[in-house]
Design a protein around this motif. Structure first.
Motif, PDB file in Angstrom:
ATOM      1  N   ASP A  38     -30.573  11.072  43.984  1.00  0.00           N
ATOM      2  CA  ASP A  38     -31.704  10.147  43.849  1.00  0.00           C
ATOM      3  C   ASP A  38     -32.084   9.948  42.385  1.00  0.00           C
ATOM      4  OD1 ASP A  38     -31.765   9.917  46.589  1.00  0.00           O
ATOM      5  OD2 ASP A  38     -33.384  11.371  46.867  1.00  0.00           O
ATOM      6  N   MET A  39     -31.979  11.000  41.587  1.00  0.00           N
ATOM      7  CA  MET A  39     -32.319  10.906  40.171  1.00  0.00           C
ATOM      8  C   MET A  39     -31.329  10.014  39.429  1.00  0.00           C
ATOM      9  SD  MET A  39     -32.910  13.986  37.404  1.00  0.00           S
ATOM     10  CE  MET A  39     -34.142  14.704  38.518  1.00  0.00           C
ATOM     11  N   LEU A  40     -30.041  10.155  39.761  1.00  0.00           N
ATOM     12  CA  LEU A  40     -29.034   9.285  39.152  1.00  0.00           C
ATOM     13  C   LEU A  40     -29.300   7.824  39.500  1.00  0.00           C
ATOM     14  CD1 LEU A  40     -25.774  11.353  39.748  1.00  0.00           C
ATOM     15  CD2 LEU A  40     -26.800  10.803  37.531  1.00  0.00           C
ATOM     16  N   ALA A  41     -29.685   7.588  40.745  1.00  0.00           N
ATOM     17  CA  ALA A  41     -29.982   6.225  41.183  1.00  0.00           C
ATOM     18  C   ALA A  41     -31.190   5.660  40.440  1.00  0.00           C
ATOM     19  CB  ALA A  41     -30.222   6.197  42.687  1.00  0.00           C
ATOM     20  N   GLU A  42     -32.229   6.468  40.288  1.00  0.00           N
ATOM     21  CA  GLU A  42     -33.448   6.010  39.620  1.00  0.00           C
ATOM     22  C   GLU A  42     -33.209   5.678  38.150  1.00  0.00           C
ATOM     23  OE1 GLU A  42     -36.306   9.064  40.215  1.00  0.00           O
ATOM     24  OE2 GLU A  42     -36.365   8.816  42.411  1.00  0.00           O
ATOM     25  N   LYS A  43     -32.290   6.397  37.530  1.00  0.00           N
ATOM     26  CA  LYS A  43     -32.025   6.194  36.109  1.00  0.00           C
ATOM     27  C   LYS A  43     -30.988   5.099  35.848  1.00  0.00           C
ATOM     28  CE  LYS A  43     -33.142  10.894  34.560  1.00  0.00           C
ATOM     29  NZ  LYS A  43     -32.620  12.121  33.903  1.00  0.00           N
ATOM     30  N   ALA A  44     -30.371   4.576  36.904  1.00  0.00           N
ATOM     31  CA  ALA A  44     -29.289   3.607  36.731  1.00  0.00           C
ATOM     32  C   ALA A  44     -29.796   2.318  36.084  1.00  0.00           C
ATOM     33  CB  ALA A  44     -28.644   3.295  38.080  1.00  0.00           C
ATOM     34  N   GLU A  45     -29.187   1.956  34.964  1.00  0.00           N
ATOM     35  CA  GLU A  45     -29.547   0.725  34.259  1.00  0.00           C
ATOM     36  C   GLU A  45     -28.474  -0.341  34.392  1.00  0.00           C
ATOM     37  OE1 GLU A  45     -30.339   1.891  30.268  1.00  0.00           O
ATOM     38  OE2 GLU A  45     -32.260   2.857  30.762  1.00  0.00           O
ATOM     39  N   HIS A  46     -27.343   0.035  34.945  1.00  0.00           N
ATOM     40  CA  HIS A  46     -26.277  -0.938  35.199  1.00  0.00           C
ATOM     41  C   HIS A  46     -25.611  -0.572  36.534  1.00  0.00           C
ATOM     42  CE1 HIS A  46     -24.228   2.300  32.807  1.00  0.00           C
ATOM     43  NE2 HIS A  46     -23.345   2.162  33.773  1.00  0.00           N
ATOM     44  N   PRO A  47     -24.714  -1.404  37.036  1.00  0.00           N
ATOM     45  CA  PRO A  47     -24.154  -1.199  38.382  1.00  0.00           C
ATOM     46  C   PRO A  47     -23.608   0.214  38.610  1.00  0.00           C
ATOM     47  CG  PRO A  47     -23.547  -3.359  37.580  1.00  0.00           C
ATOM     48  CD  PRO A  47     -24.234  -2.676  36.447  1.00  0.00           C
ATOM     49  N   ILE A  48     -23.912   0.729  39.801  1.00  0.00           N
ATOM     50  CA  ILE A  48     -23.525   2.097  40.153  1.00  0.00           C
ATOM     51  C   ILE A  48     -23.122   2.148  41.626  1.00  0.00           C
ATOM     52  CG2 ILE A  48     -25.922   2.735  40.730  1.00  0.00           C
ATOM     53  CD1 ILE A  48     -25.341   5.541  39.647  1.00  0.00           C
ATOM     54  N   LEU A  49     -22.202   3.038  41.948  1.00  0.00           N
ATOM     55  CA  LEU A  49     -21.866   3.269  43.358  1.00  0.00           C
ATOM     56  C   LEU A  49     -21.670   4.750  43.594  1.00  0.00           C
ATOM     57  CD1 LEU A  49     -18.580   3.933  43.973  1.00  0.00           C
ATOM     58  CD2 LEU A  49     -18.358   1.550  43.296  1.00  0.00           C
ATOM     59  N   ASP A  84     -30.777   4.661  48.382  1.00  0.00           N
ATOM     60  CA  ASP A  84     -31.047   3.259  48.710  1.00  0.00           C
ATOM     61  C   ASP A  84     -31.276   2.501  47.407  1.00  0.00           C
ATOM     62  OD1 ASP A  84     -31.609   0.903  49.953  1.00  0.00           O
ATOM     63  OD2 ASP A  84     -33.528   1.544  50.812  1.00  0.00           O
ATOM     64  N   LEU A  85     -30.210   1.924  46.889  1.00  0.00           N
ATOM     65  CA  LEU A  85     -30.248   1.307  45.561  1.00  0.00           C
ATOM     66  C   LEU A  85     -30.923  -0.058  45.576  1.00  0.00           C
ATOM     67  CD1 LEU A  85     -26.576   2.092  44.527  1.00  0.00           C
ATOM     68  CD2 LEU A  85     -28.622   3.128  43.521  1.00  0.00           C
ATOM     69  N   PRO A  86     -31.604  -0.417  44.501  1.00  0.00           N
ATOM     70  CA  PRO A  86     -32.085  -1.795  44.368  1.00  0.00           C
ATOM     71  C   PRO A  86     -30.903  -2.741  44.214  1.00  0.00           C
ATOM     72  CG  PRO A  86     -32.464  -0.563  42.338  1.00  0.00           C
ATOM     73  CD  PRO A  86     -32.001   0.430  43.358  1.00  0.00           C
ATOM     74  N   ALA A  87     -31.063  -3.948  44.679  1.00  0.00           N
ATOM     75  CA  ALA A  87     -29.949  -4.899  44.697  1.00  0.00           C
ATOM     76  C   ALA A  87     -29.364  -5.143  43.315  1.00  0.00           C
ATOM     77  CB  ALA A  87     -30.407  -6.218  45.315  1.00  0.00           C
ATOM     78  N   ALA A  88     -30.164  -5.028  42.265  1.00  0.00           N
ATOM     79  CA  ALA A  88     -29.714  -5.340  40.907  1.00  0.00           C
ATOM     80  C   ALA A  88     -28.603  -4.422  40.412  1.00  0.00           C
ATOM     81  CB  ALA A  88     -30.898  -5.274  39.937  1.00  0.00           C
ATOM     82  N   VAL A  89     -28.467  -3.211  41.003  1.00  0.00           N
ATOM     83  CA  VAL A  89     -27.417  -2.280  40.574  1.00  0.00           C
ATOM     84  C   VAL A  89     -26.523  -1.849  41.737  1.00  0.00           C
ATOM     85  CG1 VAL A  89     -28.754  -1.398  38.620  1.00  0.00           C
ATOM     86  CG2 VAL A  89     -28.943  -0.255  40.852  1.00  0.00           C
ATOM     87  N   GLU A  92     -32.184  -3.543  50.413  1.00  0.00           N
ATOM     88  CA  GLU A  92     -32.509  -4.824  49.775  1.00  0.00           C
ATOM     89  C   GLU A  92     -31.331  -5.789  49.870  1.00  0.00           C
ATOM     90  OE1 GLU A  92     -34.191  -6.608  45.520  1.00  0.00           O
ATOM     91  OE2 GLU A  92     -33.838  -4.455  45.735  1.00  0.00           O
ATOM     92  N   ALA A  93     -30.141  -5.312  49.545  1.00  0.00           N
ATOM     93  CA  ALA A  93     -28.953  -6.159  49.614  1.00  0.00           C
ATOM     94  C   ALA A  93     -28.667  -6.594  51.049  1.00  0.00           C
ATOM     95  CB  ALA A  93     -27.744  -5.424  49.033  1.00  0.00           C
ATOM     96  N   LEU A  94     -28.818  -5.662  52.016  1.00  0.00           N
ATOM     97  CA  LEU A  94     -28.561  -6.013  53.410  1.00  0.00           C
ATOM     98  C   LEU A  94     -29.612  -6.985  53.944  1.00  0.00           C
ATOM     99  CD1 LEU A  94     -27.414  -2.548  54.825  1.00  0.00           C
ATOM    100  CD2 LEU A  94     -25.997  -4.554  54.349  1.00  0.00           C
ATOM    101  N   ALA A 128     -23.717  -8.321  36.651  1.00  0.00           N
ATOM    102  CA  ALA A 128     -23.873  -8.528  35.208  1.00  0.00           C
ATOM    103  C   ALA A 128     -24.312  -9.960  34.924  1.00  0.00           C
ATOM    104  CB  ALA A 128     -22.568  -8.208  34.494  1.00  0.00           C
ATOM    105  N   ASP A 129     -23.753 -10.892  35.658  1.00  0.00           N
ATOM    106  CA  ASP A 129     -24.106 -12.308  35.474  1.00  0.00           C
ATOM    107  C   ASP A 129     -25.560 -12.566  35.870  1.00  0.00           C
ATOM    108  OD1 ASP A 129     -23.596 -14.959  34.807  1.00  0.00           O
ATOM    109  OD2 ASP A 129     -22.892 -15.477  36.809  1.00  0.00           O
ATOM    110  N   CYS A 130     -26.000 -11.927  36.962  1.00  0.00           N
ATOM    111  CA  CYS A 130     -27.387 -12.101  37.432  1.00  0.00           C
ATOM    112  C   CYS A 130     -28.396 -11.506  36.454  1.00  0.00           C
ATOM    113  CB  CYS A 130     -27.571 -11.457  38.803  1.00  0.00           C
ATOM    114  SG  CYS A 130     -26.719 -12.317  40.145  1.00  0.00           S
ATOM    115  N   SER A 131     -27.969 -10.515  35.677  1.00  0.00           N
ATOM    116  CA  SER A 131     -28.905  -9.844  34.770  1.00  0.00           C
ATOM    117  C   SER A 131     -29.116 -10.580  33.459  1.00  0.00           C
ATOM    118  CB  SER A 131     -28.411  -8.424  34.474  1.00  0.00           C
ATOM    119  OG  SER A 131     -27.235  -8.448  33.679  1.00  0.00           O
TER     120      SER A 131
END
Length: 269
Positions: A74-85, A98-103, A111-113, A265-268
């Motif tokens: 969860d901490m890795l997800a919260e700190k993510a500033e670019h796409p992550i899986l 549960d990642l935000p759609a932006a990453v 959100e994505a679903l 990346a394009d959306c950002s």
């Protein structure tokens, strides 16, 4: 079908290379794996290789199964500033954040679903996109309305989002799962059958007829070999077009990881 897969791959890769040239935002991905799952190692290696070949950044965070907690992920997800899986499967007791759609590269988050259900998705789950590519190549880009498709499998990764995307495209969709009475189903009435249960032999090649497209999403290891969900009986040749395993859906899925990173990346910008 291998030649069809190769054609799709080369065409999509060329499109992605062109798109990368237009971006001012860096194209970079972080992959998180937990433990030593053999299949995960193969999938991650293929993704990293693709990024390396294109000179793109792909950071790989490897966590030991022992000692890794849900809060670590969860901490890795919260700190993510670019796409992550978060590479699946995760060890028992852990779930992908549960990642935000932006990453959200995989498109698995709520959100994505939600965007998918509303027909507003920026990215689709990568295996769903790969499946749509194959259907498009076989049936035509504008022939989704009215197309009769059977989806065997109900996972949040493939079965459910694929059924929703096909409904969005106005196809007629029937959903089955491992507990459906698959023996009683008249498979001949479907134009396309997608099998994604993770159970080898749940259907076999003798059940399909000429003119059908059969997309085998499953990856299983039987007697040391990689096989799909569909069992191929010796001496029985099916006239249906059946995607190979390996070298079928999985190859395109890896490519769409890159595609989704580019879209995000394009959306950002």
């Amino acid at each position: 079908m291998k030649s069809v897969i190769n054609t799709i791959y080369e065409s999509k890769l060329a499109e992605l290379k062109d798109k990368i040239e237009t971006l001012s935002t860096p194209v970079q991905l972080t992959i998180v794996t937990v433990g030593e799952d053999p299949a995960s190692k193969v999938y991650v290696r293929n993704k990293i290789r693709l990024f390396d070949e294109l000179g793109l950044e792909c950071h790989h965070i490897v966590l030991a199964e022992e000692g890794t907690s849900q809060s670590d992920l969860d901490m890795l997800a919260e700190k993510a500033e670019h796409p992550i899986l978060f590479q699946l499967p995760l060890p028992s007791g852990l779930i992908a954040p549960d990642l935000p759609a932006a990453v959200d590269v995989d498109g698995f988050g709520s959100e994505a679903l939600g965007h998918l259900v509303l027909g507003q998705n920026a990215v689709l789950p990568c295996t769903v996109q790969a499946t749509i590519d194959i259907i498009t190549a076989h049936c035509g880009e504008y022939n989704f309305p009215g197309l009769k498709v059977a989806v065997v499998g109900r996972s949040n990764i493939v079965g459910k989002p694929l059924a929703i995307e096909l409904i969005n495209r106005q196809s007629t969709v029937a959903s089955f799962n491992s507990r459906s009475d698959l023996v009683a189903v008249d498979w001949n009435k479907y134009d396309v059958i997608v099998v994604a249960t993770g159970a080898h032999g749940i259907l076999d090649n003798s059940q399909f007829i000429e003119g059908q497209l059969i997309i085998d999403v499953g990856i299983n290891r039987v007697d040391g070999k990689l096989v799909g969900d569909i069992k191929h009986h010796d001496g029985i040749f099916s006239e249906a077009a059946i995607t190979p395993v390996p070298g079928g859906v999985g190859r395109l899925t890896c490519l769409h990881v890159l595609g989704n990173v580019i879209k995000l990346a394009d959306c950002s910008r």
